[in-house]
Design a protein around this motif. Structure first.
Motif, mmCIF file in Angstrom:
data_model
loop_
_atom_site.group_PDB
_atom_site.id
_atom_site.type_symbol
_atom_site.label_atom_id
_atom_site.label_comp_id
_atom_site.label_asym_id
_atom_site.label_seq_id
_atom_site.Cartn_x
_atom_site.Cartn_y
_atom_site.Cartn_z
ATOM 1 N N GLU A 1 6.659 11.230 2.690
ATOM 2 C CA GLU A 1 6.220 10.648 4.166
ATOM 3 C C GLU A 1 5.805 9.133 3.697
ATOM 4 O O GLU A 1 5.929 8.283 4.711
ATOM 5 C CB GLU A 1 4.957 11.425 4.734
ATOM 6 N N GLU A 2 5.155 8.945 2.511
ATOM 7 C CA GLU A 2 4.855 7.439 2.398
ATOM 8 C C GLU A 2 6.124 6.829 2.239
ATOM 9 O O GLU A 2 6.024 5.431 2.504
ATOM 10 C CB GLU A 2 4.033 7.295 1.043
ATOM 11 N N ARG A 3 7.044 7.422 1.741
ATOM 12 C CA ARG A 3 8.374 6.233 1.560
ATOM 13 C C ARG A 3 9.149 6.129 3.114
ATOM 14 O O ARG A 3 9.306 5.021 3.335
ATOM 15 C CB ARG A 3 9.256 7.289 0.819
ATOM 16 N N ALA A 4 8.810 6.979 4.152
ATOM 17 C CA ALA A 4 9.097 6.571 5.454
ATOM 18 C C ALA A 4 8.294 5.402 5.774
ATOM 19 O O ALA A 4 8.695 4.552 6.322
ATOM 20 C CB ALA A 4 9.072 7.867 6.211
ATOM 21 N N HIS A 5 6.726 5.409 5.408
ATOM 22 C CA HIS A 5 6.007 4.317 5.942
ATOM 23 C C HIS A 5 6.339 3.137 5.356
ATOM 24 O O HIS A 5 6.482 2.285 6.109
ATOM 25 C CB HIS A 5 4.523 4.843 5.370
ATOM 26 N N LEU A 6 6.846 3.160 4.005
ATOM 27 C CA LEU A 6 7.434 2.057 3.174
ATOM 28 C C LEU A 6 8.600 1.548 4.024
ATOM 29 O O LEU A 6 8.789 0.248 4.254
ATOM 30 C CB LEU A 6 7.776 2.571 1.975
ATOM 31 N N GLY B 1 0.690 -1.256 -0.016
ATOM 32 C CA GLY B 1 0.060 -0.115 -0.116
ATOM 33 C C GLY B 1 0.866 1.214 0.072
ATOM 34 O O GLY B 1 0.625 2.226 -0.763
ATOM 35 N N GLU B 2 2.183 1.268 0.748
ATOM 36 C CA GLU B 2 2.599 2.501 0.727
ATOM 37 C C GLU B 2 3.786 2.758 -0.490
ATOM 38 O O GLU B 2 4.099 3.672 -0.959
ATOM 39 C CB GLU B 2 3.782 2.303 1.931
ATOM 40 N N VAL B 3 4.015 1.543 -1.206
ATOM 41 C CA VAL B 3 4.557 1.580 -2.716
ATOM 42 C C VAL B 3 3.546 2.190 -3.299
ATOM 43 O O VAL B 3 4.005 3.215 -4.136
ATOM 44 C CB VAL B 3 4.969 0.154 -3.068
ATOM 45 N N ASP C 1 -0.910 9.954 9.957
ATOM 46 C CA ASP C 1 -0.096 10.523 8.880
ATOM 47 C C ASP C 1 -1.159 10.767 7.922
ATOM 48 O O ASP C 1 -1.504 11.643 7.143
ATOM 49 C CB ASP C 1 1.088 9.786 8.488
ATOM 50 N N GLU C 2 -1.908 9.478 7.232
ATOM 51 C CA GLU C 2 -2.857 9.364 6.536
ATOM 52 C C GLU C 2 -4.083 10.113 6.700
ATOM 53 O O GLU C 2 -4.618 10.802 5.609
ATOM 54 C CB GLU C 2 -3.368 7.886 6.048
ATOM 55 N N THR C 3 -4.653 10.054 7.869
ATOM 56 C CA THR C 3 -5.675 11.013 8.379
ATOM 57 C C THR C 3 -5.205 12.574 7.830
ATOM 58 O O THR C 3 -5.966 13.266 7.456
ATOM 59 C CB THR C 3 -6.051 10.985 9.673
HETATM 60 FE FE LIG Z 1 1.200 5.777 4.098
#
Ligand SMILES: [Fe+2]
Ligand SMILES: [Fe+2]
Length: 224
Positions: free
Chosen positions: A102-107, A72-74, A186-188
Motif C-alpha cells: 500500500e505504501e508503494r501505491a502511495h509512492l 516519506g512513502e519511500v 490508509d496510514e490511520t
Molecule cells: Fe503511505
C-alpha cells in the motif's frame, strides 16, 4: 512454535534464499522505479479532479510538499520491508508486506502528482530507502510486538505530518489534497491495525528520536 524463516526462504521452484538474498531483493524492488511506476494506479485519488491553474509560487510549494510525501512513502515502504525481513511471525510478516504494497501505491500517487506539477522526486530517494530499511530491520530485531509498536508510532506521526500538509497545501490544489487525504486514511488504518495486533507502546525517548529523524528527512527532501 512458528517456523523461523528469518534466515532462509524457499521460492515456488524450491530455490533457497538467505537473509542477505532477501534483503538484496527488497532493495532491488525499492529501487525498481521504471517509467511504469510513475503512472498513476487505477485507484489514483486525483483522477476525477480538475488540474488547477496554479501560480508559480503555489506550484513550487505543492511540489516541495509532495516531494516530502514521496520521500516519506519511500521510507515507509523500506521500513516495512526491513521489518518484514526480520519478523519471526508469518502472520505479522504477511501484514507488513501487505502494508508495504500500500505504501508503494502511495509512492506511485506522489510520483504521478510530482510529474503533473512538473517536478521530480527527491534525489536522495535511494538514501531514504537504504536508511529506512536498516532502521526497520533494527527495530524488528527487538521482537514482533515492539515491531508493531514501531509501526503504530510511525503511522501516528505520519498522520500528524499529513494533517500539517493539508494546512500548507494550496487550497486550489485539489489533486494533491485528495492524494494526501487518501494516504492519511490508509496510514490511520495501518496504525490501528498494528495496535489491534498487540503493539507495545514505545518509550517516549524513542518516539522523540523518530520525530527528529523524520525532521531531517523532511528538511532534505523538500530541498533536494
Ligand atoms: Fe503511505
Ligand atoms: Fe502506512
Amino acid at each position: 512454535m512458528p517456523q523461523n524463516t528469518l534466515m532462509t526462504k524457499n521460492d515456488r521452484n524450491g530455490r533457497r534464499y538467505s537473509a542477505l538474498d532477501q534483503a538484496l531483493m527488497r532493495l532491488q524492488q525499492g529501487f525498481n522505479r521504471d517509467s511504469s511506476s510513475a503512472a498513476p494506479s487505477k485507484n489514483y485519488p486525483a483522477a476525477a479532479l480538475p488540474q488547477a491553474d496554479l501560480s508559480e509560487s503555489a506550484r513550487r510549494r505543492a511540489a516541495g510538499l509532495m516531494r516530502v510525501n514521496h520521500a516519506g512513502e519511500v521510507s515507509a515502504q523500506a521500513l516495512y520491508h526491513g521489518q518484514a525481513l526480520v519478523s519471526r511471525d508469518p502472520e505479522i510478516r504477511k501484514h507488513l508486506l501487505h502494508a508495504a504494497a500500500e505504501e508503494r501505491a502511495h509512492l506511485q500517487w506522489c510520483e504521478a502528482r510530482l510529474g503533473e506539477l512538473g517536478a521530480r522526486p527527491s534525489r536522495l530517494s535511494p538514501f531514504w530507502y537504504v536508511g529506512s530499511f536498516a532502521i526497520g530491520a533494527f527495530a524488528g530485531v527487538a521482537g514482533d510486538r515492539w515491531n508493531l509498536g514501531f509501526v503504530e508510532e510511525t503511522e501516528r506521526q505520519v498522520v500528524e505530518h499529513l494533517e500539517s500538509h493539508l494546512e500548507q497545501l494550496p487550497r486550489e490544489d485539489q489533486r494533491s489534497r485528495a492524494i494526501v487525504e487518501a494516504m492519511k486514511a490508509d496510514e490511520t488504518r495501518h496504525g490501528d491495525e498494528a495496535a489491534a495486533a498487540g503493539a507495545y507502546a514505545l518509550p517516549p525517548p524513542i518516539k522523540a528520536l523518530m520525530r527528529r529523524v523524520a525532521g531531517v528527512m523532511k528538511f532534505g527532501a523538500y530541498r533536494l
